[in-house]
Design an enzyme around this catalytic site. Structure first.
Site, PDB file in Angstrom:
ATOM      1  N   ASP A 171      12.680   2.127  -2.684  1.00  0.00           N
ATOM      2  CA  ASP A 171      13.271   0.986  -1.830  1.00  0.00           C
ATOM      3  C   ASP A 171      14.198   1.360  -0.715  1.00  0.00           C
ATOM      4  O   ASP A 171      15.214   0.772  -0.262  1.00  0.00           O
ATOM      5  CB  ASP A 171      14.102   0.068  -2.684  1.00  0.00           C
ATOM      6  CG  ASP A 171      13.283  -0.535  -3.802  1.00  0.00           C
ATOM      7  OD1 ASP A 171      12.083  -0.636  -3.686  1.00  0.00           O
ATOM      8  OD2 ASP A 171      14.205  -0.659  -5.043  1.00  0.00           O
ATOM      9  N   LYS A 188      10.517   2.065   3.031  1.00  0.00           N
ATOM     10  CA  LYS A 188       9.223   2.966   3.384  1.00  0.00           C
ATOM     11  C   LYS A 188       8.274   1.630   4.152  1.00  0.00           C
ATOM     12  O   LYS A 188       7.589   2.022   5.355  1.00  0.00           O
ATOM     13  CB  LYS A 188       8.302   3.224   2.275  1.00  0.00           C
ATOM     14  CG  LYS A 188       9.331   4.433   1.325  1.00  0.00           C
ATOM     15  CD  LYS A 188       8.546   5.040   0.378  1.00  0.00           C
ATOM     16  CE  LYS A 188       8.625   3.946  -0.966  1.00  0.00           C
ATOM     17  NZ  LYS A 188       9.830   3.322  -1.381  1.00  0.00           N
ATOM     18  N   GLY A 197       7.080  -2.312  -4.469  1.00  0.00           N
ATOM     19  CA  GLY A 197       7.669  -3.641  -3.433  1.00  0.00           C
ATOM     20  C   GLY A 197       8.070  -3.206  -2.245  1.00  0.00           C
ATOM     21  O   GLY A 197       9.016  -2.811  -1.891  1.00  0.00           O
ATOM     22  N   HIS A 198       7.286  -3.450  -1.084  1.00  0.00           N
ATOM     23  CA  HIS A 198       7.190  -2.786  -0.002  1.00  0.00           C
ATOM     24  C   HIS A 198       7.637  -4.179   0.977  1.00  0.00           C
ATOM     25  O   HIS A 198       6.636  -5.178   1.136  1.00  0.00           O
ATOM     26  CB  HIS A 198       6.334  -2.112   0.650  1.00  0.00           C
ATOM     27  CG  HIS A 198       6.080  -0.797  -0.137  1.00  0.00           C
ATOM     28  ND1 HIS A 198       5.094   0.135  -0.045  1.00  0.00           N
ATOM     29  CD2 HIS A 198       6.829  -0.120  -1.111  1.00  0.00           C
ATOM     30  CE1 HIS A 198       5.296   1.033  -0.837  1.00  0.00           C
ATOM     31  NE2 HIS A 198       6.227   0.826  -1.476  1.00  0.00           N
ATOM     32  N   GLN A 205       7.473   4.456  -4.270  1.00  0.00           N
ATOM     33  CA  GLN A 205       8.606   4.768  -5.073  1.00  0.00           C
ATOM     34  C   GLN A 205       9.294   5.832  -4.242  1.00  0.00           C
ATOM     35  O   GLN A 205       9.393   5.970  -3.197  1.00  0.00           O
ATOM     36  CB  GLN A 205       8.189   5.427  -6.521  1.00  0.00           C
ATOM     37  CG  GLN A 205       7.710   4.450  -7.530  1.00  0.00           C
ATOM     38  CD  GLN A 205       6.259   3.981  -7.349  1.00  0.00           C
ATOM     39  OE1 GLN A 205       5.201   4.467  -7.053  1.00  0.00           O
ATOM     40  NE2 GLN A 205       6.140   2.574  -7.189  1.00  0.00           N
TER      41      GLN A 205
HETATM   42  P1  GDP Z   1      10.425   0.130   0.475  1.00  0.00           P
HETATM   43  O1  GDP Z   1      10.146  -0.348  -1.296  1.00  0.00           O
HETATM   44  O2  GDP Z   1      10.973   1.211   0.274  1.00  0.00           O
HETATM   45  O3  GDP Z   1       9.379  -0.378   1.062  1.00  0.00           O
HETATM   46  O4  GDP Z   1      11.545  -0.838   0.490  1.00  0.00           O
HETATM   47  P2  GDP Z   1      11.819  -2.136  -0.050  1.00  0.00           P
HETATM   48  O5  GDP Z   1      11.182  -3.234   0.886  1.00  0.00           O
HETATM   49  O6  GDP Z   1      11.703  -2.437  -1.472  1.00  0.00           O
HETATM   50  O7  GDP Z   1      13.559  -2.574   0.143  1.00  0.00           O
HETATM   51  C1  GDP Z   1      14.061  -2.153   1.516  1.00  0.00           C
HETATM   52  C2  GDP Z   1      14.741  -3.468   1.983  1.00  0.00           C
HETATM   53  O8  GDP Z   1      15.698  -3.253   2.850  1.00  0.00           O
HETATM   54  C3  GDP Z   1      13.900  -4.665   2.419  1.00  0.00           C
HETATM   55  O9  GDP Z   1      14.441  -5.898   2.114  1.00  0.00           O
HETATM   56  C4  GDP Z   1      13.809  -4.260   4.093  1.00  0.00           C
HETATM   57  O10 GDP Z   1      13.544  -5.336   4.717  1.00  0.00           O
HETATM   58  C5  GDP Z   1      15.371  -3.872   4.323  1.00  0.00           C
HETATM   59  N1  GDP Z   1      15.531  -3.033   5.379  1.00  0.00           N
HETATM   60  C6  GDP Z   1      14.821  -1.973   5.756  1.00  0.00           C
HETATM   61  N2  GDP Z   1      15.378  -1.329   6.763  1.00  0.00           N
HETATM   62  C7  GDP Z   1      16.595  -1.790   6.871  1.00  0.00           C
HETATM   63  C8  GDP Z   1      17.657  -1.772   7.970  1.00  0.00           C
HETATM   64  O11 GDP Z   1      17.612  -0.724   8.836  1.00  0.00           O
HETATM   65  N3  GDP Z   1      18.611  -2.344   7.839  1.00  0.00           N
HETATM   66  C9  GDP Z   1      18.896  -3.636   6.873  1.00  0.00           C
HETATM   67  N4  GDP Z   1      19.672  -4.179   6.745  1.00  0.00           N
HETATM   68  N5  GDP Z   1      17.716  -3.833   6.174  1.00  0.00           N
HETATM   69  C10 GDP Z   1      16.886  -2.911   6.106  1.00  0.00           C
HETATM   70  P1  IMO Z   2       9.053   1.145  -4.098  1.00  0.00           P
HETATM   71  O1  IMO Z   2       7.620   1.733  -3.880  1.00  0.00           O
HETATM   72  C1  IMO Z   2      12.288   1.297  -7.033  1.00  0.00           C
HETATM   73  C2  IMO Z   2      11.612   2.562 -11.196  1.00  0.00           C
HETATM   74  C3  IMO Z   2      11.691   1.532 -12.124  1.00  0.00           C
HETATM   75  C4  IMO Z   2      11.985   2.437 -13.350  1.00  0.00           C
HETATM   76  C5  IMO Z   2      11.296   3.596 -13.180  1.00  0.00           C
HETATM   77  C6  IMO Z   2       9.932   3.394 -13.955  1.00  0.00           C
HETATM   78  O2  IMO Z   2       9.064  -0.525  -3.721  1.00  0.00           O
HETATM   79  O3  IMO Z   2      10.292   2.031  -3.647  1.00  0.00           O
HETATM   80  P2  IMO Z   2       7.664   2.189 -13.837  1.00  0.00           P
HETATM   81  O4  IMO Z   2       7.427   0.676 -13.709  1.00  0.00           O
HETATM   82  O5  IMO Z   2       7.236   2.806 -12.515  1.00  0.00           O
HETATM   83  O6  IMO Z   2       7.215   2.936 -15.103  1.00  0.00           O
HETATM   84  O7  IMO Z   2       9.282   2.167 -13.938  1.00  0.00           O
HETATM   85  O8  IMO Z   2      11.010   3.601 -11.639  1.00  0.00           O
HETATM   86  N1  IMO Z   2      10.579   2.160 -10.102  1.00  0.00           N
HETATM   87  C7  IMO Z   2      10.920   1.851  -8.746  1.00  0.00           C
HETATM   88  N2  IMO Z   2      12.377   1.803  -8.379  1.00  0.00           N
HETATM   89  N3  IMO Z   2      11.217   1.047  -6.116  1.00  0.00           N
HETATM   90  C8  IMO Z   2      10.077   1.139  -6.632  1.00  0.00           C
HETATM   91  O9  IMO Z   2       8.750   1.195  -5.833  1.00  0.00           O
HETATM   92  C9  IMO Z   2       9.779   1.487  -8.138  1.00  0.00           C
HETATM   93  N4  IMO Z   2       8.607   1.834  -8.805  1.00  0.00           N
HETATM   94  C10 IMO Z   2       9.113   2.079  -9.808  1.00  0.00           C
HETATM   95  O10 IMO Z   2      12.882   0.633 -11.837  1.00  0.00           O
HETATM   96  O11 IMO Z   2      13.479   2.682 -13.082  1.00  0.00           O
HETATM   97 MG    MG Z   3      10.562  -1.458  -2.791  1.00  0.00          MG
END
Ligand code: GDP
Ligand code: IMO
Ligand code: MG
Length: 424
Positions: A13, A16, A40-41, A223
């Site tokens: 999270d 990416k 979840g991206h 991840q």
């Molecule tokens: P990922 O799994 O690595 O793709 O990240 P996620 O989408 O799960 O979580 C990142 C969250 O941070 C999302 O809600 C993005 O919209 C938000 N985000 C990304 N970059 C920034 C930033 O520079 N500032 C803020 N405030 N939010 C950001």
């Molecule tokens: P993105 O791509 C954050 C975590 C779960 C748990 C562990 C194992 O959005 O960064 P699993 O269901 O994979 O067997 O769970 O890994 N986990 C993540 N945490 N971002 C993710 O993906 C994750 N994918 C798995 O919360 O701790």
């Molecule tokens: Mg994510």
């Protein structure tokens, strides 16, 4: 043409999806090579928010090929739902391809994920309960079902009957849970297979040909490094290899095609699920960052644990991924905190300094973070258009990160949108 890898360097999270979406505007192809719908991206553009789980974050560009490589585990109803959502918003899926070697997440994997978490009780991993671990278990056990099987009904019926009946015995006799209706599941999944069949193609060949033809390729990590099955905080990890090395086995290409590896970090640290987190905050500052940063899972909605930036983790990520640069997101979230802290090393019970992330959690539990304090900033930086516009204390923070991590910071995120990314 260069192939770039984008990986998470903390516990996932890190943003990416946003970085891939930005880089995809200049790429010909985006490739996912591990994980499944546990990811979840989030991609934001002009106020439109897209939450992607399995489909690569390059999908918003009409001219970018999107590949799902052999190392991914694919949940058919989940990807079909995602495809429908995108189609309804006018996004073309013509350029999506799924490798026939991809393993299929079946309902018994989801059931077993839940049952084994329940069985672990207090020692649960805190998985996303999407069946990811049990699916990779079957892959390693060599009884998994692949995309090729799914799109060939006779083969699928035969293999899925054998494996499904065996899984039902685990569900019923070991975990004492409700058995599944295997024949009904098989027919339902054959239908999904028919819907997905037009998208199936050999991704290893497609990526290699793109490379030979001088196309720009982006590998999208899911991840993060600390969730890596081998170099992460085992057993509180996922069941694949999110580090850069995972792209080779997860796509079917050699490492020589890659020449840039970008690690994505947050300006602080978050973690979903259980497991150790040395710089975790349990105070008002932690709650403030969680609220301001909207730190709730993209996928499961779970609250993310929050802590200070940890350079021990980052140095571990620089080494295990071979990072050539960093993207630091969410600097804007730290605005208004008077004093910022960065973990520079750990200290053991004897008072000795530990600079490398330990191999075992039994070692980690005896370590405490050593912090350096830095001046905070109060300005709203989300409208800054260039790195130069950032306040002095922001630049000081970024320079400190760069020096401690021994890796240059190439991008700084000041908001979730495409245009809130400052290149250096
Ligand atoms: P990922 O799994 O690595 O793709 O990240 P996620 O989408 O799960 O979580 C990142 C969250 O941070 C999302 O809600 C993005 O919209 C938000 N985000 C990304 N970059 C920034 C930033 O520079 N500032 C803020 N405030 N939010 C950001
Ligand atoms: P993105 O791509 C954050 C975590 C779960 C748990 C562990 C194992 O959005 O960064 P699993 O269901 O994979 O067997 O769970 O890994 N986990 C993540 N945490 N971002 C993710 O993906 C994750 N994918 C798995 O919360 O701790
Ligand atoms: Mg994510």
């Amino acid at each position: 043409m260069p192939a770039k890898v984008v990986v998470g360097v903390q516990w996932g999270d890190e943003g990416k999806g946003k970085i891939i979406d930005i880089l995809a505007s200049r790429a010909d192809m985006v490739v996912r090579s591990q994980g499944g719908n546990n990811a979840g991206h989030t991609v934001e553009n002009n106020g439109e928010v897209y939450k992607l789980r399995l489909i690569p974050s390059g999908i918003l560009y009409n001219n970018t090929d999107c590949m799902i490589g052999c190392g991914v585990v694919l949940n058919p109803p989940s990807i079909l739902e995602e495809m429908e959502e995108l189609k309804a918003r006018g996004i073309s899926l013509e350029k999506l391809k799924i490798d026939p070697r991809v393993h299929i997440v079946m309902p018994w994997h989801v059931a077993l994920d839940g049952a084994s978490e329940k069985f672990r009780g207090n020692a649960e991993i805190g998985t996303t309960r999407r069946g990811i671990g049990p699916c990779y278990m079957d892959k390693a056990e060599r009884c998994g079902l692949r995309m090729f099987d799914l799109i060939n009904p006779e083969i699928f019926r035969q293999k899925a009957t054998t494996v499904g009946e065996l899984k039902n015995r685990f569900i019923k006799e070991i975990y004492n849970e409700q058995p599944l209706d295997i024949p009904a599941i098989i027919e339902e999944y054959i239908e999904y297979g028919q819907k997905l069949a037009p998208y199936v193609d050999d991704v290893s060949v497609k990526v290699y040909n793109a490379y030979k033809n001088g196309k720009e390729i982006l590998f999208e990590g899911a991840q993060g490094t600390l969730l890596d099955l081998d170099v992460g905080t085992y057993p509180f990890v996922t069941s694949s290899n999110p580090i850069s090395g995972g792209i080779c086995t997860g796509t079917g290409v050699g490492p020589n095609i890659v020449d840039e590896i970008i690690g994505v970090a947050k300006a602080y640290t978050t973690r979903v699920g259980k497991g150790p987190f040395p710089t975790e905050l349990f105070d008002e500052t932690g709650r403030l960052i969680q609220k301001r940063g909207n730190e709730f899972g993209t996928n499961t909605g779970r609250a993310r644990r929050v802590g200070w930036f940890d350079s021990v983790i980052l140095r571990h990520a620089v080494r295990t991924n071979g990072l050539t640069g960093l993207a630091v997101n969410k600097l804007d979230t730290l605005s208004g905190i008077e004093t910022l802290k960065i973990c520079v090393a750990y200290k053991n019970k004897k008072g000795e300094i530990v600079k490398n992330f330990p191999c075992s959690l039994d070692e980690l539990k005896d370590l405490t973070p050593v912090y350096e304090e830095l001046p905070g900033f109060t300005e709203n930086i989300s409208k800054c258009k260039s790195y130069d516009e950032l306040p002095k204390s922001c630049k000081y923070y970024i320079n400190k990160v760069e020096n401690l991590c021994e890796c240059s910071v190439k991008m700084v995120g000041v908001g979730p949108s495409r245009n809130q990314n400052l290149e250096r």
